[in-house]
Design an enzyme around this catalytic site. Structure first.
Site, PDB file in Angstrom:
ATOM      1  N   ASN A   1       4.612 -35.596  55.066  1.00  0.00           N
ATOM      2  CA  ASN A   1       5.719 -36.354  54.483  1.00  0.00           C
ATOM      3  C   ASN A   1       6.860 -35.383  54.212  1.00  0.00           C
ATOM      4  OD1 ASN A   1       7.507 -37.657  52.754  1.00  0.00           O
ATOM      5  ND2 ASN A   1       5.914 -38.603  51.493  1.00  0.00           N
TER       6      ASN A   1
ATOM      7  N   CYS B   1      12.681 -40.157  49.077  1.00  0.00           N
ATOM      8  CA  CYS B   1      12.214 -40.501  50.436  1.00  0.00           C
ATOM      9  C   CYS B   1      13.044 -41.613  51.085  1.00  0.00           C
ATOM     10  CB  CYS B   1      10.740 -40.876  50.410  1.00  0.00           C
ATOM     11  SG  CYS B   1       9.699 -39.497  49.890  1.00  0.00           S
TER      12      CYS B   1
ATOM     13  N   HIS C   1       9.291 -44.727  56.717  1.00  0.00           N
ATOM     14  CA  HIS C   1       9.204 -43.409  56.085  1.00  0.00           C
ATOM     15  C   HIS C   1       7.771 -42.902  56.229  1.00  0.00           C
ATOM     16  CE1 HIS C   1       8.963 -40.182  53.364  1.00  0.00           C
ATOM     17  NE2 HIS C   1       8.276 -40.854  52.467  1.00  0.00           N
TER      18      HIS C   1
END
Lengths: 332, 83
Positions: free
Chosen positions: A283, A111, A253
């Site tokens: 996500n 990520c 993020h």
């Protein structure tokens, strides 16, 4: 001083949308459970046969069109879900974009991947190795999620976002600030797909089927993510000569709404300075920051002149942050 | 001195009220955090706020959903005394 300047932006989401209600129909979960714990309402997922390279090409082509150029001399792709374990996916992305012959490589920091790729690309521009670099974050993350894992299936989605960098001078809007990066290998097991690598291949017996899927120790990740994203943002803001309250838009993020709120709280920033995109897409790992930037640029949530901080935490563990003043970019 | 009159306990009570809307009378040492609708992530959120306010490192990974207010207090107190 020579610096990398953002001159184009693109994003692409696969058409298939999975709502919370659709997940609740096949898993022991509910729209309310998912929304209160994550802030996510829907996510896009790839259809059968759709590859990470295809997502990357769609987003990359839009970034080139946004900048009004097809003259690129390098492609850097951040992904956790390459088309194959070997070779890298970036050369195929470059080929499909008509850039055969140009250097192209993958960066893997889960990520945090996009910030690692951005640091690499902007460093190569600043050093004079390249004049124009396409940086893409692309994930078909749903393909590594166990369909029966109600937490992971609720959180992760697929998509791609891209920025085109050109050589310019610091002080120009869109100049990528110093990027601060970090890692801690002691946290390898926190976020992992255990099987499929050398660790499995050098064992006498294959690993369990469950090890082929993505696994995350969510509660532990939450604490580390908030702490590291906050520290990284503070470092990046300091390196830019800003104070935390100077940040007009914090683009974290897009892991979880509660993580983003907690980071804003730690930085004493009001929640309305957060750019939120995860409610619509979940996500998307390495694609989350460029997708959030693309969406915010398109909707006017990011305006030219905004002081923007980017911060991320991901598998590895890895983390990073940077700053920039938002330039005028065309959304296509 | 009883736990409930300590400054750290008072601080925990304040945060639970202000950030999570949990009334002071529900915050007793024996209260199980999940019983006042504090899920496992909320526990970490509380710890992170305390960490910032008190300037200490709290081992949030030691907190479980079945923990009580007294467990949370103990963890924070150890951090405060160790700092």
């Amino acid at each position: 001083m020579r610096r990398a300047i953002i001159e184009g932006i693109g994003g692409w989401l696969p058409p298939r949308v999975v709502t919370n209600d659709e997940l609740a129909a096949r898993l022991d979960t509910s729209d309310e459970w998912i929304r209160t714990r994550t802030g996510i309402r829907a996510r896009h997922v790839v259809s059968d046969g759709m590859l990470t390279s295809q997502l990357a090409v769609q987003a990359g082509a839009k970034a080139l069109k946004s900048a009004g150029t097809d003259d690129v001399d390098m492609v850097v792709l951040a992904t956790t879900t390459p088309d194959r374990p070997c070779p890298a996916t970036a050369p195929e992305v470059a080929r499909q974009l008509g850039l055969t012959g140009r250097p192209a490589f993958d960066v893997m920091a889960v990520c945090t991947g996009f910030l690692y790729a951005l640091a690499t690309a902007s460093g190569l521009v600043a050093a004079g190795t390249a004049d124009r670099v396409l940086v893409v974050g692309a994930e078909a993350f749903s393909t590594i999620v166990d369909p029966g894992d109600r937490s992971a299936a609720a959180v992760f989605g697929d998509g791609a976002g891209a920025l085109l960098l050109r050589a310019g001078d610091d002080g120009e809007p869109g100049a990528v600030g110093p990027v601060t990066l970090g890692s801690d290998g002691a946290l390898t097991d926190l976020i992992t797909v255990r099987a499929g690598g050398v660790e499995e291949r050098t064992r006498p017996r294959p690993m369990d089927d469950a090890d082929r899927y993505f696994a995350m120790r969510g509660r532990e990740v939450f604490g580390h993510a908030v702490t590291r994203m906050t520290q990284a943002a503070l470092t990046a803001v300091d390196q830019a000569g800003w104070r935390p309250e100077d940040v007009d838009r914090l683009v974290g993020h897009q892991a979880n709404l509660r993580i983003l709120h907690a980071v804003a709280d730690q930085l004493d920033l009001p929640h309305d300075r957060l750019v939120i995109h995860l409610d619509q897409v979940g996500n998307t790992a390495a694609a989350s920051i460029p997708l959030a930037l693309w969406h915010a640029n398109a909707t006017g949530r990011l305006r030219p002149g905004d002081r923007v901080a980017l911060t991320a935490f991901g598998g590895g563990a890895t983390w990073g942050a940077t700053t920039l003043t938002w330039p005028a970019l065309t959304t296509v | 001195m009883s736990i409930t009159t300590s400054p750290v306990f008072q601080r925990i009570t304040e945060i639970l009220d202000q950030k999570f809307g949990i009334a002071g009378e529900d915050v007793k040492p024996e209260t199980v955090l999940e019983d006042v609708e504090l899920d496992s992530l909320a526990l970490i959120e509380v710890a992170l706020v305390l960490q910032k306010q008190l300037g200490v490192q709290i081992r949030t990974e030691d907190l479980s959903g079945s923990a009580t207010i007294a467990d949370l207090y103990e963890l924070v107190n150890v951090a405060v005394e160790g700092s």
